[in-house]
Design a protein around this motif. Structure first.
Motif, PDB file in Angstrom:
ATOM      1  N   ASN A 174       0.807  -1.223   0.000  1.00  0.00           N
ATOM      2  CA  ASN A 174       0.000   0.000   0.000  1.00  0.00           C
ATOM      3  C   ASN A 174       0.841   1.274   0.000  1.00  0.00           C
ATOM      4  O   ASN A 174       0.289   2.374  -0.043  1.00  0.00           O
ATOM      5  N   ARG A 175       2.153   1.131   0.082  1.00  0.00           N
ATOM      6  CA  ARG A 175       3.000   2.315  -0.026  1.00  0.00           C
ATOM      7  C   ARG A 175       2.891   2.943  -1.414  1.00  0.00           C
ATOM      8  O   ARG A 175       3.134   4.138  -1.575  1.00  0.00           O
ATOM      9  N   TYR A 176       2.552   2.122  -2.398  1.00  0.00           N
ATOM     10  CA  TYR A 176       2.301   2.622  -3.757  1.00  0.00           C
ATOM     11  C   TYR A 176       0.885   2.205  -4.127  1.00  0.00           C
ATOM     12  O   TYR A 176       0.663   1.182  -4.793  1.00  0.00           O
ATOM     13  N   PRO A 177      -0.098   2.972  -3.685  1.00  0.00           N
ATOM     14  CA  PRO A 177      -1.499   2.531  -3.807  1.00  0.00           C
ATOM     15  C   PRO A 177      -1.992   2.402  -5.243  1.00  0.00           C
ATOM     16  O   PRO A 177      -2.975   1.700  -5.483  1.00  0.00           O
ATOM     17  N   GLU A 178      -1.338   3.067  -6.188  1.00  0.00           N
ATOM     18  CA  GLU A 178      -1.802   3.000  -7.573  1.00  0.00           C
ATOM     19  C   GLU A 178      -1.146   1.866  -8.355  1.00  0.00           C
ATOM     20  O   GLU A 178      -1.422   1.695  -9.540  1.00  0.00           O
ATOM     21  N   SER A 179      -0.299   1.099  -7.724  1.00  0.00           N
ATOM     22  CA  SER A 179       0.359  -0.005  -8.424  1.00  0.00           C
ATOM     23  C   SER A 179      -0.582  -1.198  -8.534  1.00  0.00           C
ATOM     24  O   SER A 179      -1.595  -1.298  -7.821  1.00  0.00           O
ATOM     25  N   ARG A 180      -0.235  -2.142  -9.404  1.00  0.00           N
ATOM     26  CA  ARG A 180      -1.096  -3.309  -9.623  1.00  0.00           C
ATOM     27  C   ARG A 180      -1.156  -4.206  -8.385  1.00  0.00           C
ATOM     28  O   ARG A 180      -2.210  -4.760  -8.059  1.00  0.00           O
ATOM     29  N   LEU A 181      -0.035  -4.359  -7.702  1.00  0.00           N
ATOM     30  CA  LEU A 181      -0.025  -5.211  -6.512  1.00  0.00           C
ATOM     31  C   LEU A 181      -0.885  -4.620  -5.403  1.00  0.00           C
ATOM     32  O   LEU A 181      -1.545  -5.354  -4.662  1.00  0.00           O
ATOM     33  N   ALA A 182      -0.863  -3.287  -5.267  1.00  0.00           N
ATOM     34  CA  ALA A 182      -1.728  -2.657  -4.262  1.00  0.00           C
ATOM     35  C   ALA A 182      -3.194  -2.827  -4.630  1.00  0.00           C
ATOM     36  O   ALA A 182      -4.051  -2.991  -3.742  1.00  0.00           O
ATOM     37  N   GLU A 183      -3.507  -2.808  -5.906  1.00  0.00           N
ATOM     38  CA  GLU A 183      -4.895  -3.037  -6.329  1.00  0.00           C
ATOM     39  C   GLU A 183      -5.336  -4.460  -6.026  1.00  0.00           C
ATOM     40  O   GLU A 183      -6.509  -4.709  -5.747  1.00  0.00           O
ATOM     41  N   LEU A 184      -4.389  -5.411  -6.098  1.00  0.00           N
ATOM     42  CA  LEU A 184      -4.741  -6.791  -5.765  1.00  0.00           C
ATOM     43  C   LEU A 184      -5.124  -6.919  -4.297  1.00  0.00           C
ATOM     44  O   LEU A 184      -6.004  -7.714  -3.924  1.00  0.00           O
ATOM     45  N   VAL A 185      -4.435  -6.157  -3.441  1.00  0.00           N
ATOM     46  CA  VAL A 185      -4.757  -6.196  -2.012  1.00  0.00           C
ATOM     47  C   VAL A 185      -6.159  -5.666  -1.754  1.00  0.00           C
ATOM     48  O   VAL A 185      -6.906  -6.206  -0.913  1.00  0.00           O
ATOM     49  N   LYS A 186      -6.543  -4.645  -2.491  1.00  0.00           N
ATOM     50  CA  LYS A 186      -7.829  -3.982  -2.243  1.00  0.00           C
ATOM     51  C   LYS A 186      -8.998  -4.675  -2.946  1.00  0.00           C
ATOM     52  O   LYS A 186     -10.139  -4.530  -2.512  1.00  0.00           O
ATOM     53  N   PRO A 217     -11.884  -7.068  -4.304  1.00  0.00           N
ATOM     54  CA  PRO A 217     -12.664  -8.178  -3.722  1.00  0.00           C
ATOM     55  C   PRO A 217     -12.440  -9.455  -4.536  1.00  0.00           C
ATOM     56  O   PRO A 217     -12.627  -9.474  -5.753  1.00  0.00           O
ATOM     57  N   THR A 218     -12.023 -10.501  -3.880  1.00  0.00           N
ATOM     58  CA  THR A 218     -11.731 -11.757  -4.598  1.00  0.00           C
ATOM     59  C   THR A 218     -12.994 -12.426  -5.128  1.00  0.00           C
ATOM     60  O   THR A 218     -12.903 -13.319  -5.982  1.00  0.00           O
ATOM     61  N   GLN A 219     -14.172 -12.023  -4.642  1.00  0.00           N
ATOM     62  CA  GLN A 219     -15.391 -12.625  -5.161  1.00  0.00           C
ATOM     63  C   GLN A 219     -15.750 -12.094  -6.548  1.00  0.00           C
ATOM     64  O   GLN A 219     -16.469 -12.745  -7.296  1.00  0.00           O
ATOM     65  N   ASN A 220     -15.273 -10.918  -6.865  1.00  0.00           N
ATOM     66  CA  ASN A 220     -15.562 -10.323  -8.170  1.00  0.00           C
ATOM     67  C   ASN A 220     -14.535 -10.840  -9.178  1.00  0.00           C
ATOM     68  O   ASN A 220     -13.413 -10.362  -9.256  1.00  0.00           O
ATOM     69  N   HIS A 221     -14.936 -11.842  -9.972  1.00  0.00           N
ATOM     70  CA  HIS A 221     -13.998 -12.476 -10.893  1.00  0.00           C
ATOM     71  C   HIS A 221     -13.603 -11.545 -12.037  1.00  0.00           C
ATOM     72  O   HIS A 221     -12.486 -11.657 -12.570  1.00  0.00           O
ATOM     73  N   GLU A 222     -14.482 -10.644 -12.436  1.00  0.00           N
ATOM     74  CA  GLU A 222     -14.145  -9.740 -13.538  1.00  0.00           C
ATOM     75  C   GLU A 222     -13.009  -8.792 -13.147  1.00  0.00           C
ATOM     76  O   GLU A 222     -12.078  -8.554 -13.911  1.00  0.00           O
ATOM     77  N   VAL A 223     -13.083  -8.256 -11.927  1.00  0.00           N
ATOM     78  CA  VAL A 223     -12.030  -7.351 -11.453  1.00  0.00           C
ATOM     79  C   VAL A 223     -10.721  -8.109 -11.289  1.00  0.00           C
ATOM     80  O   VAL A 223      -9.645  -7.630 -11.666  1.00  0.00           O
ATOM     81  N   VAL A 224     -10.802  -9.313 -10.726  1.00  0.00           N
ATOM     82  CA  VAL A 224      -9.584 -10.105 -10.508  1.00  0.00           C
ATOM     83  C   VAL A 224      -8.948 -10.498 -11.829  1.00  0.00           C
ATOM     84  O   VAL A 224      -7.721 -10.426 -12.003  1.00  0.00           O
ATOM     85  N   SER A 225      -9.764 -10.916 -12.799  1.00  0.00           N
ATOM     86  CA  SER A 225      -9.214 -11.332 -14.099  1.00  0.00           C
ATOM     87  C   SER A 225      -8.592 -10.169 -14.855  1.00  0.00           C
ATOM     88  O   SER A 225      -7.703 -10.369 -15.693  1.00  0.00           O
ATOM     89  N   SER A 226      -9.056  -8.940 -14.570  1.00  0.00           N
ATOM     90  CA  SER A 226      -8.458  -7.777 -15.227  1.00  0.00           C
ATOM     91  C   SER A 226      -7.097  -7.416 -14.638  1.00  0.00           C
ATOM     92  O   SER A 226      -6.329  -6.685 -15.257  1.00  0.00           O
ATOM     93  N   LEU A 227      -6.819  -7.920 -13.447  1.00  0.00           N
ATOM     94  CA  LEU A 227      -5.564  -7.592 -12.774  1.00  0.00           C
ATOM     95  C   LEU A 227      -4.520  -8.693 -12.887  1.00  0.00           C
ATOM     96  O   LEU A 227      -3.320  -8.421 -12.749  1.00  0.00           O
ATOM     97  N   CYS A 228      -4.938  -9.938 -13.105  1.00  0.00           N
ATOM     98  CA  CYS A 228      -3.980 -11.042 -13.177  1.00  0.00           C
ATOM     99  C   CYS A 228      -4.416 -12.013 -14.259  1.00  0.00           C
ATOM    100  O   CYS A 228      -5.501 -11.902 -14.825  1.00  0.00           O
ATOM    101  N   ASP A 229      -3.537 -12.987 -14.537  1.00  0.00           N
ATOM    102  CA  ASP A 229      -3.843 -13.989 -15.563  1.00  0.00           C
ATOM    103  C   ASP A 229      -4.718 -15.113 -15.026  1.00  0.00           C
ATOM    104  O   ASP A 229      -5.521 -15.688 -15.762  1.00  0.00           O
TER     105      ASP A 229
END
Length: 439
Positions: free
Chosen positions: A36-48, A50-62
């Motif tokens: 979260n030190r770099y909140p706009e990075s992709r890894l910080a977005e993964l932390v935030k 919701p894992t239940q939303n598959h569309e958001v998760v699939s847009s961030l990872c493979d």
């Protein structure tokens, strides 16, 4: 003392506040508060996210494993090890063996700004970007040479063919012959200019003055006609007339041609009452000296001279230091020599400006001997100035030679890379053509 936890490469399930990422088969457990030190990075977005939303998760990872809370990425694991350093050290270093251009693409994927790169890596990256730009320019030139038959009109095809004929010696046998003829014309013209000044080969005109032999004048006229025709053909076939006219080498070509025609004009005008014959002869003599500019035309046909020119441009700092050292030394030693030699009745040092000449030829180890010290202190001063001159000249020689070698090897590598890139493009286009024919 509190320390930042390092990324964990352990297996198993993640604890609260942790996420696991799998980068090309390498599993890394990361702490959410660190990401979260770099909140706009992709890894910080993964932390935030919701894992239940598959569309958001699939847009961030493979891919994503909800049971293990593990995110999968088909990326370079070595580059990722450098990427995560920004969360712990607030800067990134590009490790050896990683392509800097590909690493920038990795940073863009992980949404890390390029400003976090260390200064050494930024300079290295800018150097690689310049090399890629040069390669793309060389590839563009090669592709333009290969697309002569794809021009729209006959006039465009003729212009492109003439441009290749005059500017690309390696494009065809005729272009190579023209390049060799131009090179020989430059050498013959330079030899004729030198031989024409030998008194034994000159003839006497009607006024009893020695002038250039008519045969040598005829040879020079033929060479100048060739240079003129070559310049006009290159200008007519140039895609950009303005850039052609103001190019450095083309300006030299023009300066080597124009004195010949100015001399002819002044010679004819000198016979009339409009101008005095003495003034015409002085102008003709001054313009004849400008014929030495044609020797610089050799740089057009010599890659070595072009490389030397670029190396000298890169060595302007070293050359400036050399001139500064020599200027300071010349001023100091000439002033000392003038002061020390004033006690001698037959001194050759009449003034400090006159002593500049002695300091120059002494520090450059030429030593004509026309001016020399006669006192003991003056001779000691001359010895010191000689040693300082040798040191001042020797110091910047190695960097200049190194710049020449580096630039020459770099140009060879870039030319090879450009040709290899063209070959890959041809293979790719051939494969696509075969696929389309099969379909």
């Amino acid at each position: 003392m509190w320390t930042t936890p390092k990324p964990n490469y352990r297996r198993g399930f993640c604890a609260e506040g942790e996420i696991a990422v799998n980068i090309g088969g390498v599993r890394v457990v990361l702490f959410g508060d660190v990401l979260n030190r770099y909140p706009e990075s992709r890894l910080a977005e993964l932390v935030k996210c919701p894992t239940q939303n598959h569309e958001v998760v699939s847009s961030l990872c493979d891919d994503f494993d909800p049971s293990r809370k593990e995110f999968y990425f088909d990326r370079d694991p070595d580059a990722f090890k450098c990427i995560i350093d920004v969360y712990y050290f607030d800067e990134i270093h590009i490790k050896n063996g990683i392509c800097p251009i590909c690493f920038i693409k990795e940073m863009e994927f992980w949404k890390i700004d390029k400003s976090v790169l260390d200064e050494c890596c930024k300079s290295y990256l800018s150097e690689k970007e310049e090399e890629l730009t040069e390669i793309s320019n060389k590839v563009k030139v090669i592709l333009e040479d290969m697309e002569v038959d794809q021009c729209f009109t006959r006039a465009q095809r003729c212009q492109r063919y003439l441009w290749r004929l005059m500017e690309k010696p390696g494009s065809s046998l005729a272009a190579r012959v023209i390049a060799i003829a131009s090179f020989l014309s430059i050498l013959v013209s330079a030899v004729v200019m030198c031989v024409g000044t030998i008194p034994e080969l000159q003839v006497t005109d009607s006024e009893g003055k020695l002038v250039e032999h008519p045969i040598l004048e005829g040879i020079e006229t033929v060479c100048m006609l060739w240079f003129t025709a070559e310049y006009l053909l290159r200008l007519a076939s140039s895609p950009n007339k303005l850039n052609f006219a103001f190019s450095f080498m083309n300006v030299i070509d023009f300066m080597a041609i124009i004195p010949f025609y100015v001399v002819l004009s002044l010679t004819h005008l000198g016979t009339s009452s409009m101008m005095e014959l003495g003034n015409v002869q002085q102008a003709v003599q001054a313009l004849r000296i400008m014929r030495i500019a044609r020797i610089f035309k050799l740089a057009r046909h010599s890659s070595g001279l072009q490389t030397l020119t670029h190396a000298l441009k890169r060595s302007l700092k070293e050359l400036g230091l050399l001139l500064m050292y020599m200027s300071v030394g010349i001023f100091v030693f000439s002033a000392l020599a003038y002061t020390m030699e004033q006690s001698h009745p037959e001194t050759l040092f009449k003034s400090i400006p006159q002593s500049f000449w002695w300091a120059i030829i002494t520090m450059t180890t030429v030593g004509y001997g026309d001016i020399y010290p006669k006192t003991t202190l003056g001779k000691c001063n001359a010895a010191v100035s000689f040693l300082c001159g040798v040191i001042a000249i020797a110091l910047p020689i190695h960097p200049i030679i190194n710049n020449f070698v580096v630039f020459y090897n770099k140009q060879k590598v870039l030319e090879t890379a450009a040709k290899h890139e063209v070959e890959l493009m041809e293979l790719k286009s051939g494969r696509e053509a075969r696929r389309e024919s099969r379909d």
